[in-house]
Design an enzyme around this catalytic site. Structure first.
Site, PDB file in Angstrom:
ATOM      1  CG  ASN A  96      -1.515   1.302   1.579  1.00 42.05           C
ATOM      2  OD1 ASN A  96      -2.537   1.666   1.024  1.00 42.05           O
ATOM      3  ND2 ASN A  96      -0.892   2.055   2.491  1.00 42.05           N
ATOM      4  CE1 TYR A 137       0.086   7.671  -6.715  1.00 39.40           C
ATOM      5  CE2 TYR A 137      -1.733   8.354  -8.111  1.00 39.40           C
ATOM      6  CZ  TYR A 137      -1.273   7.752  -6.969  1.00 39.40           C
ATOM      7  OH  TYR A 137      -2.163   7.214  -6.075  1.00 39.40           O
TER       8      TYR A 137
HETATM    9  N1  LIG Z   1      -6.231   8.506  -0.760  1.00 37.48           N
HETATM   10  C1  LIG Z   1      -6.699   8.392  -1.995  1.00 37.48           C
HETATM   11  O1  LIG Z   1      -7.601   9.139  -2.426  1.00 37.48           O
HETATM   12  C2  LIG Z   1      -6.145   7.347  -2.917  1.00 37.48           C
HETATM   13  C3  LIG Z   1      -6.767   7.165  -4.150  1.00 37.48           C
HETATM   14  C4  LIG Z   1      -6.283   6.186  -5.001  1.00 37.48           C
HETATM   15  C5  LIG Z   1      -5.217   5.385  -4.612  1.00 37.48           C
HETATM   16  N2  LIG Z   1      -4.634   5.589  -3.408  1.00 37.48           N
HETATM   17  C6  LIG Z   1      -3.522   4.705  -3.042  1.00 37.48           C
HETATM   18  O2  LIG Z   1      -3.775   4.166  -1.757  1.00 37.48           O
HETATM   19  C7  LIG Z   1      -2.552   3.982  -1.060  1.00 37.48           C
HETATM   20  C8  LIG Z   1      -2.612   4.709   0.281  1.00 37.48           C
HETATM   21  O3  LIG Z   1      -2.855   6.088   0.021  1.00 37.48           O
HETATM   22  P1  LIG Z   1      -3.187   7.094   1.209  1.00 37.48           P
HETATM   23  O4  LIG Z   1      -3.909   8.238   0.630  1.00 37.48           O
HETATM   24  O5  LIG Z   1      -3.775   6.319   2.329  1.00 37.48           O
HETATM   25  O6  LIG Z   1      -1.691   7.566   1.561  1.00 37.48           O
HETATM   26  P2  LIG Z   1      -1.108   8.372   2.805  1.00 37.48           P
HETATM   27  O7  LIG Z   1      -2.134   8.595   3.859  1.00 37.48           O
HETATM   28  O8  LIG Z   1      -0.373   9.543   2.248  1.00 37.48           O
HETATM   29  O9  LIG Z   1      -0.064   7.322   3.404  1.00 37.48           O
HETATM   30  C9  LIG Z   1       1.049   6.952   2.660  1.00 37.48           C
HETATM   31  C10 LIG Z   1       1.817   5.905   3.443  1.00 37.48           C
HETATM   32  O10 LIG Z   1       2.976   5.550   2.659  1.00 37.48           O
HETATM   33  C11 LIG Z   1       4.134   5.787   3.474  1.00 37.48           C
HETATM   34  N3  LIG Z   1       5.218   6.262   2.630  1.00 37.48           N
HETATM   35  C12 LIG Z   1       5.398   7.491   2.099  1.00 37.48           C
HETATM   36  N4  LIG Z   1       6.518   7.503   1.347  1.00 37.48           N
HETATM   37  C13 LIG Z   1       7.057   6.260   1.444  1.00 37.48           C
HETATM   38  C14 LIG Z   1       8.217   5.658   0.932  1.00 37.48           C
HETATM   39  N5  LIG Z   1       9.085   6.314   0.134  1.00 37.48           N
HETATM   40  N6  LIG Z   1       8.465   4.363   1.248  1.00 37.48           N
HETATM   41  C15 LIG Z   1       7.616   3.667   2.036  1.00 37.48           C
HETATM   42  N7  LIG Z   1       6.508   4.189   2.571  1.00 37.48           N
HETATM   43  C16 LIG Z   1       6.228   5.478   2.265  1.00 37.48           C
HETATM   44  C17 LIG Z   1       3.735   6.815   4.503  1.00 37.48           C
HETATM   45  O11 LIG Z   1       4.594   6.671   5.630  1.00 37.48           O
HETATM   46  P3  LIG Z   1       4.998   7.900   6.598  1.00 37.48           P
HETATM   47  O12 LIG Z   1       3.802   8.803   6.686  1.00 37.48           O
HETATM   48  O13 LIG Z   1       5.319   7.192   7.862  1.00 37.48           O
HETATM   49  O14 LIG Z   1       6.184   8.568   5.988  1.00 37.48           O
HETATM   50  C18 LIG Z   1       2.303   6.386   4.793  1.00 37.48           C
HETATM   51  O15 LIG Z   1       2.295   5.313   5.697  1.00 37.48           O
HETATM   52  C19 LIG Z   1      -1.448   4.489  -1.969  1.00 37.48           C
HETATM   53  O16 LIG Z   1      -0.870   3.407  -2.664  1.00 37.48           O
HETATM   54  C20 LIG Z   1      -2.175   5.413  -2.926  1.00 37.48           C
HETATM   55  O17 LIG Z   1      -1.529   5.515  -4.161  1.00 37.48           O
HETATM   56  C21 LIG Z   1      -5.075   6.549  -2.532  1.00 37.48           C
END
Ligand SMILES: NC(=O)c1ccc[n+]([C@@H]2O[C@H](COP(=O)([O-])OP(=O)(O)OC[C@H]3O[C@@H](n4cnc5c(N)ncnc54)[C@H](OP(=O)(O)O)[C@@H]3O)[C@@H](O)[C@H]2O)c1
Length: 262
Positions: free
Chosen positions: A92, A164
């Site tokens: 994730n 991305y």
């Molecule tokens: N939110 C949305 O609307 C959305 C929509 C479509 C897809 N997604 C996908 O869903 C997943 C989760 O998204 P989210 O919105 O929940 O993200 P988020 O809240 O920004 O969390 C991102 C996570 O990834 C970690 N991270 C950041 N940079 C990293 C790196 N270089 N190596 C390893 N870990 C890293 C962060 O860790 P730290 O904070 O500890 O640094 C955090 O735990 C992602 O794959 C994203 O592409 C999200």
């Protein structure tokens, strides 16, 4: 439904916030042993770990950086040493390539090649590295579940964030190949493509944009992280008996929604 997760070891990368944190908590409710990885948010990861344990699971917090391949191998080795193996991987974690999700108003030609290299290295190659590291143990047990978190952007496109969306689209190719490669060893791999999800870490998207997106979804609402987490838990559990190599669209990713901005 029996998820067969009680006592299973589940590694959720990027579980210190957002969808990953909700997913870790959801596995905790199933009685799983959940490895929570973080990059910079150790304190947030520890809070998620406490939630997992309060929900009836066990938790173990480990650092992992998609930009640093040895850290991926170290994290997997740490979890295997701690609990003896890994049954489920939820890949994730995401490197947004800036302070948050990509700016849709950026022109394609203004994205430097270095940003392409960095984004695909972290989000595609780094994710592949995490899959690669867990596979030998799953093959040895002849059981495993892998869920890769992509994005609706992979199919839908979004003006601006070329690297991305490209990296996220690559995860589908990874899953299709891996489904054939690992299926005979009892390992199922699927992709979840969330649409815009109402995580606490999203930047301030104008309410009018959220309303427009919600109106374009079949259910007329955007997903919250728990919606996505429940889908991930199903796919990454024993309740998923034989579904593999599939991409499942979640929430507004199921819509042909108007683009945000651009
Ligand atoms: N939110 C949305 O609307 C959305 C929509 C479509 C897809 N997604 C996908 O869903 C997943 C989760 O998204 P989210 O919105 O929940 O993200 P988020 O809240 O920004 O969390 C991102 C996570 O990834 C970690 N991270 C950041 N940079 C990293 C790196 N270089 N190596 C390893 N870990 C890293 C962060 O860790 P730290 O904070 O500890 O640094 C955090 O735990 C992602 O794959 C994203 O592409 C999200």
């Amino acid at each position: 439904m029996d998820t067969d997760l009680n006592g299973r070891v589940v590694m959720v990368t990027g579980a210190s916030s957002g969808i990953g944190a909700a997913t870790a908590r959801a596995y905790g409710r199933e009685g799983a042993r959940v490895a929570i990885t973080y990059r910079s948010g150790r304190d947030r990861a520890e809070k998620v770990a406490a939630d997992v344990e309060a929900a009836g699971g066990q938790a173990h917090v480990v650092p992992l950086d998609l930009d640093d391949p040895p850290s991926i191998d170290r994290a997997v080795a740490d979890v295997i040493e701690h609990w003896g193996g890994i049954d489920v991987l939820v890949a994730n974690a995401v490197q947004w390539g800036g302070d948050g999700p990509p700016d849709p108003s950026t022109r394609f030609e203004d994205v430097p090649v270095a940003a392409w290299e960095s984004m695909t290295r972290a989000n595609l190659v780094g994710t592949a590295a995490s899959v690669r590291a867990v596979l030998p143990g799953m093959r040895a047990k002849e059981w495993g579940r892998i869920v890769l978190i992509s994005s609706g952007v992979a199919e839908e496109g979004l003006p601006g964030p070329g690297p991305y969306g490209t990296a996220k689209a690559g995860l589908y190719g990874l899953a299709r190949g891996l489904a054939w490669n690992a299926g005979r060893d009892g390992i199922l791999v699927n992709v979840v493509a969330p649409g815009l999800t109402l995580t606490e870490s999203r930047p301030g998207i104008p309410q009018a944009v959220l309303d427009t997106l919600a109106a374009a979804t079949p259910s007329r609402r955007l997903s919250d992280p728990d919606d996505v987490a429940r889908l991930i838990v199903f796919l990454g559990s024993g309740a998923n008996g034989n579904l593999t190599g599939e991409l499942v669209r979640e929430g507004s990713s199921a819509a042909r929604a108007p683009h945000i901005g651009g």
